[in-house]
Write an enzyme that holds these catalytic residues in place. Structure first.
Site: not given
Ligand code: GLN
Length: 212
Positions: A78, A105, A135, A171, A173
């Site tokens: 992420c 992002r 996100r 994720h 994990e």
């Molecule tokens: N939205 C975050 C970013 O742009 C990433 C989100 C996440 O790592 N779960 O940095």
């Protein structure tokens, strides 16, 4: 063998726990000296803008670049994927431009901040991966040297690999998925002792003396 987990911000503890569950030792990385002797590194989820600031504040950028150049596996989830991308939507400066990809992002927008999905990752076997997206970014371009490891049903790219660098938009994990961490541990062991595993025997004479 130890795997470093960047621990300046975000969801690092779940990576520590996942490695522990498969019997792999980790070290939480907050300062350059914590990288000494690690055989691989995880860049966890969180807030990539905060993480990039803290990486520079604590002088971690150059030692992480050296670790990556040595061929040790680097695994970003992420926000970690964002930090590893050559191009970030909106023209943000890249941090570790190790993956020849463009990422957007928060690509799933406000309507769908977080969701879960199952999809195939053929490199990890036939059982689908359950991905938790929070996100999350999306890969909207992958260069010719990038292996696409996984796509959503609509074709969007959510996991990639370029040599020793792996990144997932989701994720693993947080879903009890250990196969990425097992792969990273295997790559790290192989990095420490290239005579082991895969048949690439760069240093066959080191086998007898290996300590791990
Ligand atoms: N939205 C975050 C970013 O742009 C990433 C989100 C996440 O790592 N779960 O940095």
């Amino acid at each position: 063998m130890k795997i470093g987990v960047l621990a300046v911000q975000g969801a690092f503890i779940e990576h520590v726990r996942t490695f522990r569950s498969i019997g792999v030792e980790t070290v939480e990385v907050r300062l350059p000296e914590h990288l000494e002797g690690v055989s691989g590194l995880v860049l966890p989820g969180g807030e990539s803008t905060a993480q990039r600031r803290l990486i520079d504040r604590w002088g971690l950028r150059a030692p992480i670049e050296r670790l990556a150049e040595s061929g040790a596996p680097i695994f970003g989830t992420c926000a970690g994927m964002i930090l590893l991308s050559r191009e970030i939507s909106g023209g943000e400066e890249p941090v570790f431009p190790l993956l020849d990809v463009s990422v957007e992002r928060n690509a799933f927008g406000r309507q769908l901040d977080s969701f879960e999905a199952d999809f195939d990752v053929p490199m990890l076997g036939t059982q689908p991966v359950h991905g938790v997206f929070i996100r999350a970014p999306i890969v909207d371009r992958a260069g010719p040297d990038v292996d696409v490891l996984a796509r959503l049903d609509d074709g969007r790219i959510v996991a990639v690999r370029q040599r020793n660098v792996i990144a997932t938009a989701f994720h693993p994990e947080l879903a009890g998925e250990t196969r990425f961490h097992r792969l990273v541990a295997t790559m790290a062991a192989e990095h420490d002792d290239p005579g082991e595993g895969s048949g690439r025997r760069h240093h066959p004479t080191r086998r007898a003396g290996r300590s791990a």
